[in-house]
Design an enzyme around this catalytic site. Sequence first.
Site, PDB file in Angstrom:
ATOM      1  N   HIS A  76     -16.969   2.347 -51.160  1.00  0.00           N
ATOM      2  CA  HIS A  76     -16.900   0.894 -51.118  1.00  0.00           C
ATOM      3  C   HIS A  76     -17.732   0.520 -50.272  1.00  0.00           C
ATOM      4  CE1 HIS A  76     -14.215   0.483 -47.611  1.00  0.00           C
ATOM      5  NE2 HIS A  76     -13.379   1.498 -48.047  1.00  0.00           N
ATOM      6  N   ASP A  78     -17.702  -2.635 -48.677  1.00  0.00           N
ATOM      7  CA  ASP A  78     -17.204  -3.746 -47.651  1.00  0.00           C
ATOM      8  C   ASP A  78     -16.859  -3.204 -46.516  1.00  0.00           C
ATOM      9  OD1 ASP A  78     -15.291  -2.745 -49.828  1.00  0.00           O
ATOM     10  OD2 ASP A  78     -13.964  -4.526 -49.429  1.00  0.00           O
ATOM     11  N   GLU A 140     -13.320  -3.465 -51.951  1.00  0.00           N
ATOM     12  CA  GLU A 140     -12.022  -2.550 -52.241  1.00  0.00           C
ATOM     13  C   GLU A 140     -11.012  -3.027 -50.983  1.00  0.00           C
ATOM     14  OE1 GLU A 140      -9.926   0.919 -50.630  1.00  0.00           O
ATOM     15  OE2 GLU A 140     -11.041  -0.278 -49.337  1.00  0.00           O
ATOM     16  N   GLU A 165     -13.362   8.334 -48.546  1.00  0.00           N
ATOM     17  CA  GLU A 165     -12.583   7.549 -47.741  1.00  0.00           C
ATOM     18  C   GLU A 165     -12.170   8.636 -46.592  1.00  0.00           C
ATOM     19  OE1 GLU A 165     -11.679   4.586 -47.374  1.00  0.00           O
ATOM     20  OE2 GLU A 165     -11.271   3.634 -49.482  1.00  0.00           O
TER      21      GLU A 165
END
Length: 383
Positions: A76, A78, A140, A165
């Site tokens: 993601h 963001d 996200e 992640e």
Amino acid sequence: MPVPSLKAQFAALIAAPSVSCTQPQWDLSNWAVIELLAGWLGDLGFACELQEITPGKFNLLASYGSGPGGLVLAGHSDTVPFDAALWQTDPLKLTEVDGRWVGLGSCDMKGFFALVIEAVRPLLEQPFQQPLLILATCDEESSMSGARALAAAGRPLGRAAVIGEPTGLKPVRLHKGVMMERLDILGRSGHSSDPGLGHSALEAMHACIGELMSLRAQWQREFRNPQFGVPQPTLNLGCIHGGDNPNRICGQCALEFDLRPLPGMDPEWLRGAIRERLLPLAERHQVQIDFAPLFPCVPPFEQVADAELVRLAERLTGHTAGAVAFGTEAPYLQQLGCETLVLGPGDIACAHQPGEYLDMDRLQPTVTLLRELIQHYCLRPAA
């Protein structure tokens, strides 16, 4: 124009603000990050496709090679909001401190894209037998609208997907779901000297909380998965607001809570069980009870243990695939037919924190791992 070095990419991504937040005063566009990635990947020969999800919020899907199958490397674009006063360094400037790269998004998770680019660069002269897709999503950290839009469109991506992640370079094949829910109770206010003058929303909420805690205990008896550090589903009573003065019967009360179901627990079934418990309370207390999600839920995620991607990641990392409590975009990529795994270099303990960092000794191992995954899925013919 040459693509910058790994460190320069890191620095540029961190310097590009891309906060997503449910509070409008914090929320920003992610365009600056998407523009950087599309520019670098386009210069490397990737075909870049941009999708505007909501005004100012974009997904990027960059592909190299064509055909079915292949590998998706996803993340993601963001970050969460930040309080600069709590940081020891500038959160939007990459700073090296004690063998760590410090900056907002270094760990969670804009830095992952720079590592992907570093991994693929020396491979681009070789013929790709199956495509490599690099996916950068929006929002996200708030609504997951980018991943939801991909899943809703239903367009197949690759044979396998790895989401970078923070997992400490240990593969993760399960995570809990994330449900954030709200109860609103409307009673009738009145003078506190005579309870018959009103219907207390606060007393009704007391009863509702009792039912929620009873359901929590029941679900924790019935559901357990020892692969998780917290093996039961959890329900957290996060915040409550109600009433305005001690001498008035409380006319309104609201509760927001967080529910983390295990894989196999259907969110709609859970909501149905909650509604069933709340319905008689509204009649008993003569109040109106509204129950609704704050956001659409993130479903629980589980990739089967004997999947090719899981076995490969376990072999390459030396770690058995495990489980985490936090939610990711994995279930949405799984819905598109990808074998999916969560695997990235950061540590979740420093994510969403002042001083977020990535240990520099994780950089080369991550590049090596990503390169091996690309070689397996993209440079060899489909089995």
